[in-house]
Motif scaffolding. Structure first.
Motif, mmCIF file in Angstrom:
data_model
loop_
_atom_site.group_PDB
_atom_site.id
_atom_site.type_symbol
_atom_site.label_atom_id
_atom_site.label_comp_id
_atom_site.label_asym_id
_atom_site.label_seq_id
_atom_site.Cartn_x
_atom_site.Cartn_y
_atom_site.Cartn_z
ATOM 1 N N ASN A 9 0.772 -1.193 0.068
ATOM 2 C CA ASN A 9 -0.122 -0.159 -0.008
ATOM 3 C C ASN A 9 1.014 1.251 -0.029
ATOM 4 O O ASN A 9 0.503 2.371 -0.659
ATOM 5 N N HIS A 10 2.083 1.231 0.744
ATOM 6 C CA HIS A 10 2.879 2.538 0.615
ATOM 7 C C HIS A 10 3.530 2.679 -0.512
ATOM 8 O O HIS A 10 4.029 3.899 -0.845
ATOM 9 N N LEU A 11 3.720 1.419 -1.172
ATOM 10 C CA LEU A 11 4.396 1.801 -2.371
ATOM 11 C C LEU A 11 3.508 2.291 -3.600
ATOM 12 O O LEU A 11 3.762 3.347 -4.294
ATOM 13 N N ARG A 12 2.300 1.850 -3.485
ATOM 14 C CA ARG A 12 1.295 2.455 -4.400
ATOM 15 C C ARG A 12 0.976 3.699 -3.779
ATOM 16 O O ARG A 12 0.766 4.880 -4.935
ATOM 17 N N GLN A 13 0.995 4.253 -2.609
ATOM 18 C CA GLN A 13 1.062 5.689 -2.311
ATOM 19 C C GLN A 13 2.043 6.515 -2.758
ATOM 20 O O GLN A 13 1.725 7.714 -3.428
ATOM 21 N N VAL A 14 3.124 6.146 -2.979
ATOM 22 C CA VAL A 14 4.316 6.743 -3.608
ATOM 23 C C VAL A 14 4.168 7.089 -5.069
ATOM 24 O O VAL A 14 4.356 8.058 -5.796
ATOM 25 N N ALA A 15 3.693 5.886 -5.598
ATOM 26 C CA ALA A 15 3.239 5.951 -7.142
ATOM 27 C C ALA A 15 2.347 7.018 -7.427
ATOM 28 O O ALA A 15 2.143 7.763 -8.338
ATOM 29 N N ARG A 16 1.161 7.129 -6.350
ATOM 30 C CA ARG A 16 0.140 7.974 -6.380
ATOM 31 C C ARG A 16 0.592 9.497 -6.184
ATOM 32 O O ARG A 16 0.360 10.372 -6.990
ATOM 33 N N ILE A 17 1.659 9.641 -5.380
ATOM 34 C CA ILE A 17 1.997 10.759 -5.117
ATOM 35 C C ILE A 17 3.072 11.449 -6.370
ATOM 36 O O ILE A 17 2.818 12.452 -6.717
ATOM 37 N N LEU A 18 3.618 10.276 -6.871
ATOM 38 C CA LEU A 18 4.379 10.658 -8.112
ATOM 39 C C LEU A 18 3.464 11.230 -9.208
ATOM 40 O O LEU A 18 4.013 12.047 -10.251
ATOM 41 N N ARG A 19 2.429 10.775 -9.415
ATOM 42 C CA ARG A 19 1.581 11.063 -10.557
ATOM 43 C C ARG A 19 0.647 12.509 -10.107
ATOM 44 O O ARG A 19 0.207 13.149 -10.886
ATOM 45 N N THR A 20 0.650 12.975 -8.858
ATOM 46 C CA THR A 20 -0.175 13.895 -8.341
ATOM 47 C C THR A 20 0.576 15.275 -7.861
ATOM 48 O O THR A 20 0.121 16.423 -7.787
#
Length: 236
Positions: free
Chosen positions: A2-13
């Motif tokens: 979940n925290h890796l997905r969070q980082v990926a989401r932050i990179l997109r936004t």
């Protein structure tokens, strides 16, 4: 995860975090490009040689480990998640290993004194020794972490495991095929690139979490700031 997905989401936004990630990635690509370009233009790679100890690629790697160490401390203080301080220790050990070539020296000693004629086994044992110490420290931090912070530990272990995969796998292949093989150069390049990008990924992850908090459900939330690791033992 979940925290890796969070980082990926932050990179997109988050444009700022994404810009840092792109800048560091382009820097790595530029350092690798300078390896052949410098030989072609000046006839001598000099500091741009990616295999040179204390060359530009090595200095970049050392800077990433040191930056990651400082960011681990900053995130731990900002989130009052003291268990994350173990990552400052782990990254300091990796910086020492990289700068002093500790596991390479250990592998050569093992190959000379205990396992003559078995360089692959010696490399694997040396990697295992360093990796076991880092894993033990990470598990100790995870054991005293609050549930939400354990996901951060898991994410960092997964990122670091990727770098270990590149290092161990490439070293094993190099020892098997030998320097004279046509496979030696591409395998070495993959190893160097994998290790460089591992340090970049760790730095970018820390920057993302510092900017957005460590709650994967709410990347902009700082609700967890008020909940230190192990309420009964705030200094754990």
């Amino acid at each position: 995860m979940n925290h890796l997905r969070q980082v990926a989401r932050i990179l997109r936004t988050d444009g700022a975090v994404a810009a840092v990630a792109v800048l560091l990635t382009v820097t790595v690509a530029g350092l690798f490009a300078m390896h052949p370009l410098s030989a072609w233009h000046w006839g001598d790679r000099g500091i741009w040689d990616i295999w040179l100890e204390a060359g530009m690629l090595s200095l970049f790697g050392w800077a990433m480990w040191f930056w990651g160490m400082l960011l681990a401390i900053a995130l731990s203080v900002r989130e009052r998640a003291w268990s994350l301080l173990v990552w400052a220790v782990i990254l300091a050990l990796l910086l020492y290993d990289d700068a002093e070539e500790f596991h390479e020296l250990l592998a050569r000693r093992l190959a000379t004194e205990l396992f003559p004629g078995m360089p692959t086994l010696s490399e694997l044992l040396a990697f295992a020794a360093v990796g076991s110490v880092c894993l033990a420290i990470a598990l100790a931090g995870t054991a005293v972490a609050r549930p939400a912070t354990r996901g951060v530990h898991t994410a960092l272990v997964l990122i670091l495991a990727t770098g270990v995969f590149f290092g161990v796998g490439a070293d094993a292949i190099q020892n098997l095929v030998g320097r004279e093989s046509s496979w030696w150069l591409p395998v070495t390049l993959v190893e160097q690139m994998g290790e460089a990008m591992t340090s970049v990924a760790i730095v970018v992850a820390f920057i993302a979490w510092i900017g957005h908090g460590i709650d994967p459900a709410h990347p902009g939330s700082r609700a967890l700031v008020q909940a230190p690791d192990r309420q009964s033992a705030p200094h754990a």
